[in-house]
Design a protein around this motif. Structure first.
Motif, PDB file in Angstrom:
ATOM      1  N   ALA A 129       0.899  -1.045   0.241  1.00  0.00           N
ATOM      2  CA  ALA A 129      -0.107   0.416   0.101  1.00  0.00           C
ATOM      3  C   ALA A 129       1.190   1.367   0.004  1.00  0.00           C
ATOM      4  O   ALA A 129       0.473   2.426  -0.194  1.00  0.00           O
ATOM      5  CB  ALA A 129      -0.800  -0.125   1.092  1.00  0.00           C
ATOM      6  N   THR A 130       1.831   1.670   0.645  1.00  0.00           N
ATOM      7  CA  THR A 130       2.927   2.919   0.667  1.00  0.00           C
ATOM      8  C   THR A 130       3.396   2.753  -0.839  1.00  0.00           C
ATOM      9  O   THR A 130       3.609   3.905  -0.728  1.00  0.00           O
ATOM     10  CB  THR A 130       4.238   2.502   1.538  1.00  0.00           C
ATOM     11  N   LYS A 131       2.999   1.603  -2.136  1.00  0.00           N
ATOM     12  CA  LYS A 131       3.316   2.581  -2.759  1.00  0.00           C
ATOM     13  C   LYS A 131       2.597   4.019  -3.869  1.00  0.00           C
ATOM     14  O   LYS A 131       3.388   3.764  -4.408  1.00  0.00           O
ATOM     15  CB  LYS A 131       3.747   1.173  -3.763  1.00  0.00           C
ATOM     16  N   LEU A 132       1.768   3.542  -2.854  1.00  0.00           N
ATOM     17  CA  LEU A 132       0.691   4.299  -3.645  1.00  0.00           C
ATOM     18  C   LEU A 132       0.942   5.793  -2.613  1.00  0.00           C
ATOM     19  O   LEU A 132       1.531   7.315  -3.770  1.00  0.00           O
ATOM     20  CB  LEU A 132      -0.561   4.421  -2.636  1.00  0.00           C
ATOM     21  N   ILE A 133       1.922   5.845  -1.932  1.00  0.00           N
ATOM     22  CA  ILE A 133       2.746   7.834  -1.364  1.00  0.00           C
ATOM     23  C   ILE A 133       3.750   7.758  -2.277  1.00  0.00           C
ATOM     24  O   ILE A 133       4.124   9.219  -2.925  1.00  0.00           O
ATOM     25  CB  ILE A 133       3.395   6.881   0.018  1.00  0.00           C
ATOM     26  N   ASP A 134       4.197   6.729  -2.679  1.00  0.00           N
ATOM     27  CA  ASP A 134       5.071   7.347  -3.653  1.00  0.00           C
ATOM     28  C   ASP A 134       5.255   7.495  -4.992  1.00  0.00           C
ATOM     29  O   ASP A 134       5.240   8.474  -5.619  1.00  0.00           O
ATOM     30  CB  ASP A 134       6.499   5.770  -4.242  1.00  0.00           C
ATOM     31  N   TYR A 135       3.268   7.081  -5.376  1.00  0.00           N
ATOM     32  CA  TYR A 135       2.758   7.357  -6.616  1.00  0.00           C
ATOM     33  C   TYR A 135       2.747   8.746  -6.314  1.00  0.00           C
ATOM     34  O   TYR A 135       1.626   9.602  -7.668  1.00  0.00           O
ATOM     35  CB  TYR A 135       1.975   6.956  -6.871  1.00  0.00           C
ATOM     36  N   ALA A 136       2.277   9.194  -5.060  1.00  0.00           N
ATOM     37  CA  ALA A 136       1.988  10.692  -5.397  1.00  0.00           C
ATOM     38  C   ALA A 136       2.898  11.157  -4.893  1.00  0.00           C
ATOM     39  O   ALA A 136       2.790  12.807  -5.310  1.00  0.00           O
ATOM     40  CB  ALA A 136       1.181  10.401  -3.641  1.00  0.00           C
ATOM     41  N   ARG A 137       3.814  11.358  -4.527  1.00  0.00           N
ATOM     42  CA  ARG A 137       4.991  12.230  -4.818  1.00  0.00           C
ATOM     43  C   ARG A 137       5.788  12.156  -6.281  1.00  0.00           C
ATOM     44  O   ARG A 137       5.754  13.108  -6.256  1.00  0.00           O
ATOM     45  CB  ARG A 137       6.202  11.622  -3.493  1.00  0.00           C
ATOM     46  N   LEU A 138       5.409  11.485  -6.877  1.00  0.00           N
ATOM     47  CA  LEU A 138       5.524  11.679  -8.359  1.00  0.00           C
ATOM     48  C   LEU A 138       4.671  12.490  -8.878  1.00  0.00           C
ATOM     49  O   LEU A 138       5.004  13.835  -9.842  1.00  0.00           O
ATOM     50  CB  LEU A 138       5.477   9.722  -8.842  1.00  0.00           C
ATOM     51  N   HIS A 139       3.670  12.548  -8.184  1.00  0.00           N
ATOM     52  CA  HIS A 139       2.208  13.401  -9.010  1.00  0.00           C
ATOM     53  C   HIS A 139       2.812  14.633  -8.918  1.00  0.00           C
ATOM     54  O   HIS A 139       2.467  15.515  -9.843  1.00  0.00           O
ATOM     55  CB  HIS A 139       0.923  12.661  -8.662  1.00  0.00           C
ATOM     56  N   THR A 140       3.863  15.175  -7.659  1.00  0.00           N
ATOM     57  CA  THR A 140       4.069  16.490  -7.573  1.00  0.00           C
ATOM     58  C   THR A 140       4.848  16.755  -7.344  1.00  0.00           C
ATOM     59  O   THR A 140       5.467  18.043  -7.326  1.00  0.00           O
ATOM     60  CB  THR A 140       2.931  17.012  -5.811  1.00  0.00           C
ATOM     61  N   PHE A 141       6.136  15.932  -8.112  1.00  0.00           N
ATOM     62  CA  PHE A 141       7.038  16.148  -8.103  1.00  0.00           C
ATOM     63  C   PHE A 141       8.205  17.467  -8.997  1.00  0.00           C
ATOM     64  O   PHE A 141       7.825  16.637 -10.166  1.00  0.00           O
ATOM     65  CB  PHE A 141       7.991  15.258  -7.476  1.00  0.00           C
ATOM     66  N   VAL A 142       8.525  18.373  -8.457  1.00  0.00           N
ATOM     67  CA  VAL A 142       9.279  19.317  -9.159  1.00  0.00           C
ATOM     68  C   VAL A 142      11.141  19.224  -8.612  1.00  0.00           C
ATOM     69  O   VAL A 142      11.512  19.888  -8.336  1.00  0.00           O
ATOM     70  CB  VAL A 142       8.892  20.810  -9.077  1.00  0.00           C
ATOM     71  N   PRO A 143      11.293  19.002 -10.423  1.00  0.00           N
ATOM     72  CA  PRO A 143      13.092  18.455  -9.389  1.00  0.00           C
ATOM     73  C   PRO A 143      14.345  20.206  -9.642  1.00  0.00           C
ATOM     74  O   PRO A 143      12.978  20.952 -10.368  1.00  0.00           O
ATOM     75  CB  PRO A 143      13.333  17.415 -11.083  1.00  0.00           C
TER      76      PRO A 143
END
Length: 307
Positions: free
Chosen positions: A196-210
């Motif tokens: 389930a914590t993989k969803l947290i990483d996808y949420a981070r990717l959704h908002t990640f600005v390098p």
């Protein structure tokens, strides 16, 4: 006295190369793309309407050329799983359909045997989509499934999806809809919480600005990273197998709880379709059947295209 002009020979038609690669080329490209596949899987991907010997022959030829090799799967009546050798990786590295894909050679049959459970399950998941697309007349071929797609999350962290799916759906009125999905294949080898914590990483990717090189933070209004690759953020699909129906149902419930209770994941779920399904159901009813449980709300199971 009149002279009869010599008969002119018709000119030979100009050679026009075929736009289609020969079957050995297709076999090698498919093995390179999927990392590993059995003879039966390659047959379903490439020549489902023909006898299996049609695919077996180029496999033997490619092995004789040192481009692929195989490992024998345990308890399988000598079933072979084929993989790319270092020489095969060198040959295919610059092929257009494999460009930007890192080479993935396997150096021995023992090394290959350690990878077969997960890799072949991912290929099995792909076969469900390929078979269903053929039946429906949609566009989704052997190379429209890219395994192990990595995205940076900053600070040397990254998330690696088991596969990225490209799919074009044809509707009854002649319209076409382009769909993409990031695929997570879960064999119940880790805890439900870790899944389930993989969803947290996808949420981070959704908002990640390098941040630009040399700067610690991104400038205001900088675009999010995923827009470099996708016009819209791909839907996220979890495919579950390897446990009892009750256990798999519990794992889906934990995914739903994460999508509801975690603020960042809940924000992701407002704009990105999230779903989970059991692999056996995909193979029985097809991915476009009512087999996907939405991870938000109380909706009934549905097609992955309707999440």
């Amino acid at each position: 006295m009149t002279h009869t002009p010599p008969l002119t020979q018709p000119s030979a038609p100009a050679f026009v190369p075929s736009p289609l690669e020969p079957l050995p080329h297709q076999v090698l490209a498919t093995v390179a793309q999927h990392r590993m596949a059995t003879t039966a899987q390659l047959h379903t991907l490439l020549r489902p309407g023909n006898g299996r010997r049609l695919v077996s022959k180029p496999l033997v030829q490619l092995r004789g050329q040192g481009l692929i090799d195989y490992t024998v799967l345990p308890n399988s009546h000598r079933m072979r799983a084929w993989y790319l050798t270092p020489e095969g990786a060198r040959v295919t590295r610059d092929w257009p359909q494999l460009r930007d894909r890192p080479p993935y050679p396997i150096t021995s049959a023992s090394a290959a045997s350690m990878k077969t459970p997960h890799v072949l399950t991912v290929v099995r998941s792909h076969l469900a989509f390929v078979t269903d697309a053929r039946r429906r007349g949609d566009e989704h071929g052997p190379l429209d499934w890219t395994p192990e797609v990595a995205h940076s999350l900053g600070d040397r962290e990254r998330i690696i999806a088991d596969a990225l799916l490209y799919y074009v759906q044809h509707t009854g009125n002649g319209q076409r809809t382009k769909l993409r999905a990031l695929i997570e294949v879960d064999r119940a080898t880790s805890s439900s919480e870790r899944l389930a914590t993989k969803l947290i990483d996808y949420a981070r990717l959704h908002t990640f600005v390098p941040a630009p090189p040399g700067r610690r933070a991104a400038p205001a209004k900088a675009p999010v990273a995923w827009q470099r690759w996708y016009p819209v953020f791909p839907r996220i699909l979890f495919i579950l197998t390897g446990a009892s129906p009750v256990t798999l149902a519990h794992r889906i419930e934990d995914l739903k709880a994460m999508a509801t209770e975690h603020p960042a994941v809940a924000q992701l779920a407002r704009t990105v379709p999230l779903g989970a399904a059991v692999l056996d159901d995909l193979e029985t009813h097809g991915p476009t059947g009512p087999v996907w449980m939405p991870l938000t709300g109380t909706g009934e199971r549905r097609s992955w295209t309707e999440l």
